[in-house]
Design a protein around this motif. Structure first.
Motif, PDB file in Angstrom:
ATOM      1  N   ASP A 169       0.874  -1.186   0.000  1.00  0.00           N
ATOM      2  CA  ASP A 169       0.000   0.000   0.000  1.00  0.00           C
ATOM      3  C   ASP A 169       0.903   1.226   0.000  1.00  0.00           C
ATOM      4  O   ASP A 169       1.950   1.234   0.658  1.00  0.00           O
ATOM      5  N   ASP A 177       0.048   4.033   1.205  1.00  0.00           N
ATOM      6  CA  ASP A 177      -0.319   4.840   2.358  1.00  0.00           C
ATOM      7  C   ASP A 177       0.429   4.308   3.580  1.00  0.00           C
ATOM      8  O   ASP A 177       0.153   3.198   4.061  1.00  0.00           O
ATOM      9  N   ASP A 199       0.291   5.094   6.651  1.00  0.00           N
ATOM     10  CA  ASP A 199      -0.574   4.862   7.813  1.00  0.00           C
ATOM     11  C   ASP A 199      -1.215   3.469   7.750  1.00  0.00           C
ATOM     12  O   ASP A 199      -1.336   2.771   8.765  1.00  0.00           O
ATOM     13  N   VAL A 200      -1.639   3.090   6.546  1.00  0.00           N
ATOM     14  CA  VAL A 200      -2.236   1.759   6.366  1.00  0.00           C
ATOM     15  C   VAL A 200      -1.202   0.672   6.640  1.00  0.00           C
ATOM     16  O   VAL A 200      -1.465  -0.315   7.343  1.00  0.00           O
ATOM     17  N   LEU A 226      -1.513  -2.110   9.734  1.00  0.00           N
ATOM     18  CA  LEU A 226      -1.565  -3.539   9.492  1.00  0.00           C
ATOM     19  C   LEU A 226      -0.351  -4.259  10.091  1.00  0.00           C
ATOM     20  O   LEU A 226      -0.471  -5.381  10.589  1.00  0.00           O
ATOM     21  N   ASP A 261      -3.440  -3.177  -1.980  1.00  0.00           N
ATOM     22  CA  ASP A 261      -4.329  -2.041  -2.183  1.00  0.00           C
ATOM     23  C   ASP A 261      -4.790  -2.002  -3.645  1.00  0.00           C
ATOM     24  O   ASP A 261      -4.043  -2.409  -4.547  1.00  0.00           O
ATOM     25  N   ILE A 302      -7.627  -4.598  -0.859  1.00  0.00           N
ATOM     26  CA  ILE A 302      -8.159  -3.539   0.002  1.00  0.00           C
ATOM     27  C   ILE A 302      -8.801  -2.503  -0.907  1.00  0.00           C
ATOM     28  O   ILE A 302      -8.165  -2.001  -1.838  1.00  0.00           O
ATOM     29  N   LYS A 328     -12.463  -0.525   3.186  1.00  0.00           N
ATOM     30  CA  LYS A 328     -12.040   0.527   4.115  1.00  0.00           C
ATOM     31  C   LYS A 328     -13.261   1.293   4.604  1.00  0.00           C
ATOM     32  O   LYS A 328     -14.165   1.589   3.814  1.00  0.00           O
ATOM     33  N   PRO A 329     -13.306   1.694   5.838  1.00  0.00           N
ATOM     34  CA  PRO A 329     -12.413   1.285   6.935  1.00  0.00           C
ATOM     35  C   PRO A 329     -12.768  -0.130   7.377  1.00  0.00           C
ATOM     36  O   PRO A 329     -13.925  -0.498   7.461  1.00  0.00           O
ATOM     37  N   TRP A 330     -11.752  -0.926   7.629  1.00  0.00           N
ATOM     38  CA  TRP A 330     -11.976  -2.319   7.988  1.00  0.00           C
ATOM     39  C   TRP A 330     -12.045  -2.505   9.504  1.00  0.00           C
ATOM     40  O   TRP A 330     -11.648  -1.626  10.273  1.00  0.00           O
ATOM     41  N   ASN A 375     -10.578  -4.881  12.519  1.00  0.00           N
ATOM     42  CA  ASN A 375      -9.428  -5.754  12.746  1.00  0.00           C
ATOM     43  C   ASN A 375      -9.826  -7.226  12.847  1.00  0.00           C
ATOM     44  O   ASN A 375      -9.141  -8.119  12.348  1.00  0.00           O
TER      45      ASN A 375
END
Length: 448
Positions: A12, A14, A16-17, A21, A56, A88, A111-113, A115
């Motif tokens: 991904d 991103d 942050d993603v 993860l 992604d 994703i 998204k948003p997933w 957990n």
């Protein structure tokens, strides 16, 4: 635990993603590798062994279409088809995610997933891989008569498990005799509609007038023989699943009528002005080559889009060599019991001869070949000499001795037309100028 042994690659752009993860999965699995640049995918999968890749669908660029994700999914499947890929995607791109499933993805996350959802998805995929890698089951789908242990069929089983619980319309593609009806039944039995009706219609054999009365129903007096009201198959299947077999053989006019019903989700019986709402899951099947379905002169594209949310391609038996032994033992057991033959086993020569045959009639042909072998068996062990393929199962030759016997001429004409149409009974009957029922009677007459 399976999860503890897993190696996972997350791709991904991103950060942050990737971080989220990595923090989630690192305590649970053996290894988590994060990758921001999709161009490094080839390097990653060639130099490390991964069980699962989380990919992604969109990467930073001038346009985010999700095609980037499809592109990299195909690259992964080309290089390492055994790796399970989880996509994703954003909620708005569900259609794109379904396209990803068609291209070979194992699952997708929105998204948003949550957990818990990610962990459950990964665990399910790992358990499926473990069970297929050790002692595989011959029945991979619950409440199903489908038997298979080959890689080709395991891919089908995995797809069935994903799409069966949904209400997605499914198009089943495959040659005659591959078991498309069993696939349709398995989809229904493993769906949320399993307690409701499963209604099968062989639409390819219906004339124009029968097509409407059979599917949409009619009121008393709607035509000469309409002596009482009768529900159509759409109405009978309400709440359940409607399976339209041989969908590729219906006319353009019939396609238009069907499209209208699917768009409006109501049927109007013949002789009535009342529209009846319908709630069905639609499954269609055809042995027609997909290139023909893509020809708008023969099949409407707008109807294809309606019936083909997801397609399931059933491999021919010649691509399932590993399944021949399993299927053979299954059918031999059934027919030995049916004909009171006692226990019958197969020697290696018998199996070897079976595997060398191309089986143009697929599993159905295998079934009839084995039934014949059991009937004619004089011993408890079947050998290669006990395996005889009938004339319809062999390639016909043009160098046969000319005959003027009418029965022989008719038999040869039937064989020739069936071979030309790759075993399609409806098309062959039409070309011969007889009904399907008449053709089946002749097949029985000549023991074809």
């Amino acid at each position: 635990m399976v999860l503890k042994e897993a190696r996972i690659l997350v791709i991904d752009d991103d950060l942050d993603v990737l971080t989220a993860l990595r923090l989630l999965l690192k305590p649970l699995v053996k290894e988590v590798v994060i990758e921001k640049n999709p161009s490094n995918i080839n390097f990653q999968i060639e130099n490390s062994k991964f069980d699962i890749i989380i990919l992604d669908m969109n990467f930073n660029g001038l346009v985010n279409t999700g095609n980037e994700g499809i592109f990299w999914l195909n690259k992964i499947k080309e290089k390492k088809p055994e790796i399970a890929v989880i996509l994703i995607t954003a909620y708005a791109d569900i259609d794109l995610a379904i396209r990803g499933l068609k291209e070979g993805a194992s699952d997708f996350l929105v998204k948003p997933w949550k957990n818990e959802k990610i962990i459950n998805t990964i665990t399910s995929l790992l358990e499926a891989k473990k069970s297929s890698g050790s002692k595989k089951k011959t029945h991979q789908v619950e409440n199903s008569e489908i038997i298979g242990d080959s890689d080709a069929m395991n891919a089908v089983f995995l797809k069935l498990k994903k799409i069966a619980p949904t209400d997605a319309n499914v198009l089943i593609l495959g040659e005659n005799g591959t078991g498309k009806d069993l696939i349709a039944k398995a989809l229904h039995e493993n769906s949320n509609r399993s307690r409701m009706p499963f209604v099968k219609v062989d639409v390819g054999s219906l004339s124009s007038s029968l097509f409407e009365s059979e599917l949409f129903g009619y009121k008393k007096g709607a035509f000469t023989d309409a002596r009482e009201d009768r529900k159509g198959r759409f109405e009978v299947a309400h709440g359940g699943t409607l399976f339209l077999d041989e969908i590729g053989n219906i006319s353009l006019d019939q396609q238009g009528r069907l499209l209208t019903i699917l768009q409006n989700r109501v049927v109007t019986p013949l002789g009535s002005n009342e529209s009846i709402p319908i709630d069905i899951r639609l499954i269609c099947a055809t042995n027609i080559d997909p290139t023909i379905l893509a020809d708008e002169k023969k099949f409407r594209k707008d109807l294809i889009y309606r019936i083909n949310t997801v397609d399931v391609i059933i491999p021919p038996l010649r691509d399932r060599e590993n399944d021949i032994t399993i299927l053979s033992k299954h059918f031999i057991s059934i027919y030995a019991d049916k004909y009171n033959k006692g226990a019958i086993s197969l020697d290696s020569g018998f199996i070897s001869k079976l595997k060398k045959h191309q089986f143009p009639g697929n599993v159905r042909e295998l079934q009839y070949v084995l039934e014949r072998a059991v009937i004619m068996a004089e011993d408890s062990v079947l050998k290669s000499d006990d395996l005889v393929f009938s004339s319809i199962e062999r390639t016909t030759t043009t160098n046969s001795i000319p005959t003027t016997n009418l029965d022989d001429l008719e038999k040869q004409a039937i064989l020739s037309v069936l071979e030309k149409n790759k075993g399609n009974v409806s098309k062959s009957a039409k070309e011969l100028g007889i009904t399907r029922a008449a053709l089946y009677r002749r097949l029985d007459k000549y023991e074809l």
